[in-house]
Design a protein around this motif. Structure first.
Motif, mmCIF file in Angstrom:
data_model
loop_
_atom_site.group_PDB
_atom_site.id
_atom_site.type_symbol
_atom_site.label_atom_id
_atom_site.label_comp_id
_atom_site.label_asym_id
_atom_site.label_seq_id
_atom_site.Cartn_x
_atom_site.Cartn_y
_atom_site.Cartn_z
ATOM 1 N N GLY A 1 22.035 36.590 -31.820
ATOM 2 C CA GLY A 1 21.687 37.172 -33.112
ATOM 3 C C GLY A 1 20.688 38.299 -32.942
ATOM 4 O O GLY A 1 19.864 38.284 -32.022
ATOM 5 N N ILE A 2 20.774 39.287 -33.811
ATOM 6 C CA ILE A 2 19.804 40.377 -33.849
ATOM 7 C C ILE A 2 18.893 40.130 -35.048
ATOM 8 O O ILE A 2 19.348 40.153 -36.198
ATOM 9 C CB ILE A 2 20.489 41.749 -33.979
ATOM 10 C CG1 ILE A 2 21.501 41.956 -32.850
ATOM 11 C CG2 ILE A 2 19.441 42.863 -33.992
ATOM 12 C CD1 ILE A 2 20.900 42.087 -31.477
ATOM 13 N N TYR A 3 17.623 39.872 -34.773
ATOM 14 C CA TYR A 3 16.629 39.557 -35.805
ATOM 15 C C TYR A 3 15.644 40.724 -35.867
ATOM 16 O O TYR A 3 14.819 40.883 -34.962
ATOM 17 C CB TYR A 3 15.917 38.251 -35.479
ATOM 18 C CG TYR A 3 16.840 37.049 -35.463
ATOM 19 C CD1 TYR A 3 16.967 36.236 -36.587
ATOM 20 C CD2 TYR A 3 17.608 36.742 -34.337
ATOM 21 C CE1 TYR A 3 17.814 35.135 -36.581
ATOM 22 C CE2 TYR A 3 18.465 35.662 -34.329
ATOM 23 C CZ TYR A 3 18.569 34.855 -35.455
ATOM 24 O OH TYR A 3 19.423 33.777 -35.434
ATOM 25 N N PRO A 4 15.711 41.549 -36.909
ATOM 26 C CA PRO A 4 14.963 42.807 -36.901
ATOM 27 C C PRO A 4 13.455 42.662 -36.823
ATOM 28 O O PRO A 4 12.782 43.439 -36.149
ATOM 29 C CB PRO A 4 15.393 43.482 -38.205
ATOM 30 C CG PRO A 4 15.928 42.391 -39.073
ATOM 31 C CD PRO A 4 16.531 41.395 -38.129
ATOM 32 N N ARG A 5 12.884 41.650 -37.502
ATOM 33 C CA ARG A 5 11.428 41.499 -37.466
ATOM 34 C C ARG A 5 10.971 40.737 -36.227
ATOM 35 O O ARG A 5 9.967 41.088 -35.600
ATOM 36 C CB ARG A 5 10.931 40.828 -38.740
ATOM 37 C CG ARG A 5 11.116 41.691 -39.989
ATOM 38 C CD ARG A 5 10.685 40.973 -41.249
ATOM 39 N NE ARG A 5 11.555 39.840 -41.550
ATOM 40 C CZ ARG A 5 11.307 38.913 -42.459
ATOM 41 N NH1 ARG A 5 10.180 38.985 -43.160
ATOM 42 N NH2 ARG A 5 12.145 37.926 -42.681
ATOM 43 N N ALA A 6 11.728 39.727 -35.841
ATOM 44 C CA ALA A 6 11.368 38.968 -34.634
ATOM 45 C C ALA A 6 11.468 39.817 -33.377
ATOM 46 O O ALA A 6 10.842 39.497 -32.356
ATOM 47 C CB ALA A 6 12.260 37.733 -34.511
ATOM 48 N N SER A 7 12.238 40.902 -33.435
ATOM 49 C CA SER A 7 12.382 41.764 -32.256
ATOM 50 C C SER A 7 11.078 42.466 -31.893
ATOM 51 O O SER A 7 10.958 43.020 -30.794
ATOM 52 C CB SER A 7 13.484 42.806 -32.498
ATOM 53 O OG SER A 7 13.088 43.748 -33.487
ATOM 54 N N PHE A 8 10.071 42.428 -32.776
ATOM 55 C CA PHE A 8 8.776 43.054 -32.485
ATOM 56 C C PHE A 8 7.934 42.209 -31.531
ATOM 57 O O PHE A 8 6.946 42.705 -30.983
ATOM 58 C CB PHE A 8 7.990 43.283 -33.780
ATOM 59 C CG PHE A 8 8.469 44.438 -34.602
ATOM 60 C CD1 PHE A 8 7.810 45.651 -34.570
ATOM 61 C CD2 PHE A 8 9.581 44.316 -35.417
ATOM 62 C CE1 PHE A 8 8.251 46.723 -35.331
ATOM 63 C CE2 PHE A 8 10.027 45.368 -36.191
ATOM 64 C CZ PHE A 8 9.357 46.591 -36.147
ATOM 65 N N PHE A 9 8.276 40.942 -31.331
ATOM 66 C CA PHE A 9 7.475 40.098 -30.447
ATOM 67 C C PHE A 9 7.670 40.516 -28.993
ATOM 68 O O PHE A 9 8.796 40.600 -28.512
ATOM 69 C CB PHE A 9 7.864 38.620 -30.585
ATOM 70 C CG PHE A 9 7.401 37.979 -31.857
ATOM 71 C CD1 PHE A 9 6.070 37.672 -32.063
ATOM 72 C CD2 PHE A 9 8.311 37.672 -32.864
ATOM 73 C CE1 PHE A 9 5.646 37.061 -33.242
ATOM 74 C CE2 PHE A 9 7.901 37.070 -34.040
ATOM 75 C CZ PHE A 9 6.564 36.768 -34.232
ATOM 76 N N ASN A 10 6.562 40.750 -28.300
ATOM 77 C CA ASN A 10 6.611 41.015 -26.870
ATOM 78 C C ASN A 10 6.557 39.707 -26.095
ATOM 79 O O ASN A 10 6.319 38.639 -26.658
ATOM 80 C CB ASN A 10 5.455 41.937 -26.460
ATOM 81 C CG ASN A 10 5.670 43.364 -26.934
ATOM 82 O OD1 ASN A 10 6.791 43.877 -26.908
ATOM 83 N ND2 ASN A 10 4.603 44.015 -27.383
ATOM 84 N N HIS A 11 6.739 39.839 -24.783
ATOM 85 C CA HIS A 11 6.786 38.671 -23.897
ATOM 86 C C HIS A 11 5.436 38.404 -23.258
ATOM 87 O O HIS A 11 4.674 39.320 -22.955
ATOM 88 C CB HIS A 11 7.820 38.905 -22.788
ATOM 89 C CG HIS A 11 7.711 37.911 -21.665
ATOM 90 N ND1 HIS A 11 8.279 36.651 -21.721
ATOM 91 C CD2 HIS A 11 7.073 37.987 -20.464
ATOM 92 C CE1 HIS A 11 8.014 36.000 -20.605
ATOM 93 N NE2 HIS A 11 7.289 36.776 -19.820
ATOM 94 N N ASP A 12 5.146 37.120 -23.044
ATOM 95 C CA ASP A 12 4.031 36.700 -22.203
ATOM 96 C C ASP A 12 4.444 35.404 -21.512
ATOM 97 O O ASP A 12 5.112 34.554 -22.128
ATOM 98 C CB ASP A 12 2.759 36.473 -23.030
ATOM 99 C CG ASP A 12 1.505 36.409 -22.160
ATOM 100 O OD1 ASP A 12 1.337 35.395 -21.440
ATOM 101 O OD2 ASP A 12 0.708 37.360 -22.193
#
Length: 420
Positions: free
Chosen positions: A234-245
């Protein structure tokens, strides 16, 4: 800093997190105020969901061991077995009538919704053609990319605003030879399907880049005796702003197979704070299970997302060899070994139940995280997050695994030494 709305949370919830540009990372989500453990930071609905299954599923005797379920082509819930009394609905347009390749729906509602949107006549035509495509589409990753492009070009026709949102997400056209070859091949394939007239090689390459950096996998149900695979992306437009750690302070939950009160939102994802987070700190997810060793994490991030991680955990583990990491930290089952576990138990009082970054243990910044926030169920390796706070001052009393769904009381995790 601009705030980002939290679905269903109202104005107060919308102020929990905000978007900020961070040097070297680009857009990121940061805490707009102090956040409590278990707090729901974001609810997001996908603008696009597409199947991760192969185009042609062999009959059961020849079936690959990982293909264990069939899913509704609209909501992606697990479908009951053919032997059940439940009546499943097929697509009335698709010409492929082989039982193992049928497009199936769990209800008249899902069938009607899909035929008017994600499973349009053009999608039927495209999927039928792709199932019969010759050897280059024998690779599963190519099939998934083709499914995505069909869904994306269909989105441009049925919902231009959502398509513009997709194009606005991060992800530049990649220059690697393999990526260019994939874009050229898939574009020639999609072009032969008479897609919307604005398709081009450049647009196809851009769409593939957006997918590579922004797609979230919706996994099949957990089973302790086998590895899980992805049922859909799925493509989630707002969740896509989360970076990785590699030591995240938030994790995502999905409840695809749950009986959601709103049947149209079972593919939504929910992001919860794992522990208390101070105002101004970036909110990060882990893009994969946290038990992976340093070399495997760096390889996946480099190959799948195009960057090298320099988080606090990676800075420490960069000085270890793989053998050091396996022997000092992790057992063969992916969990902390007994010596590290005992050492931590002896010093539990030195740790804050909130932010692990406050522990000050520079040699093993992840020992506290593994013992407190990683599920110990066999074959799970999920992340535990507290249940959402029930009232303003009440401490959290339980933890939920974002993979297997197990619920545990906090005192069960810490031997009763920590407030429940």
């Amino acid at each position: 800093m601009s705030s980002i709305a939290v679905g269903g949370g109202g104005a107060a919830a919308a102020a929990l997190i905000g978007v900020r540009e961070i040097e070297g990372k680009g857009r990121a989500l940061v805490a707009s105020q102090p956040l409590r453990a278990g707090e729901i930071l974001l609810r997001d609905s996908p603008i696009l969901v597409y199947s991760a299954l192969p185009f042609v599923i062999p009959p059961p005797p020849e079936q690959h061991h990982r293909i264990s379920y069939c899913y509704c082509a609209n909501c992606f819930r697990v479908l009951p077995p053919p032997s059940s009394s439940t009546t499943l609905l097929s697509c009335p347009i698709c010409p492929d009538n082989q039982a193992q390749n049928q497009v199936l729906f769990c209800s008249p509602r899902c069938q009607t919704t899909a035929l008017a949107s994600s499973h349009s006549p053009w999608v039927c035509q495209a999927l039928t053609y792709l199932r019969a495509c010759p050897s280059p589409l024998l690779k599963h990753d190519r099939q998934v990319q083709a499914r995505y492009l069909v869904a994306a070009y269909n989105l441009s026709d049925i919902s231009p605003p959502s398509f513009r949102t997709l194009l606005s997400l991060q992800g530049e056209c990649l220059s690697a030879a393999a990526d260019n070859h994939a874009a050229m091949f898939l574009h020639s394939l999609i072009s032969s399907l008479s897609p919307p007239p604005h398709s081009s090689l450049e647009l196809t390459a851009a769409l593939l880049a957006k997918d590579k950096l922004n797609a979230f996998g919706l996994m099949e149900p957990f089973a302790k005796d086998r590895e899980r695979s992805v049922r859909a992306y799925g493509i989630y437009p707002r969740a896509s702003f989360f970076n990785h750690d590699c030591l995240p302070n938030a994790c995502r939950f999905d409840y695809v197979d749950a009986n959601h009160p709103d049947a149209d939102h079972n593919t939504d994802i929910i992001v919860r704070a794992i522990h208390d987070v101070p105002q101004g700190r970036e909110i990060c997810l882990s893009y994969f299970p946290v038990n992976l060793k340093y070399s495997d994490r760096q390889r996946r991030l480099r190959e799948d997302y195009g960057f090298i991680c320099e988080c606090d955990r990676c800075k420490v583990e960069a000085n270890w060899s793989d053998n050091d990491e396996d022997e000092e930290m992790m057992g063969s089952n992916g969990y902390l070994n007994e010596a590290m576990d005992e050492d931590f138990d002896e010093n539990t009082e030195d740790y804050d139940r909130g932010d692990p970054a406050a522990t000050g243990d520079s040699d093993f910044p992840h020992a506290y995280f593994f013992l407190t926030y990683m599920c110990n169920r066999n074959n799970c390796w999920g992340t535990l997050a507290p249940l959402p706070p029930s009232s303003g001052d009440a401490p959290f009393s339980g933890m939920e695994c974002n993979v297997c769904g197990n619920l545990k009381r906090f005192d069960e995790l810490m031997g009763g030494d920590v407030l429940v």
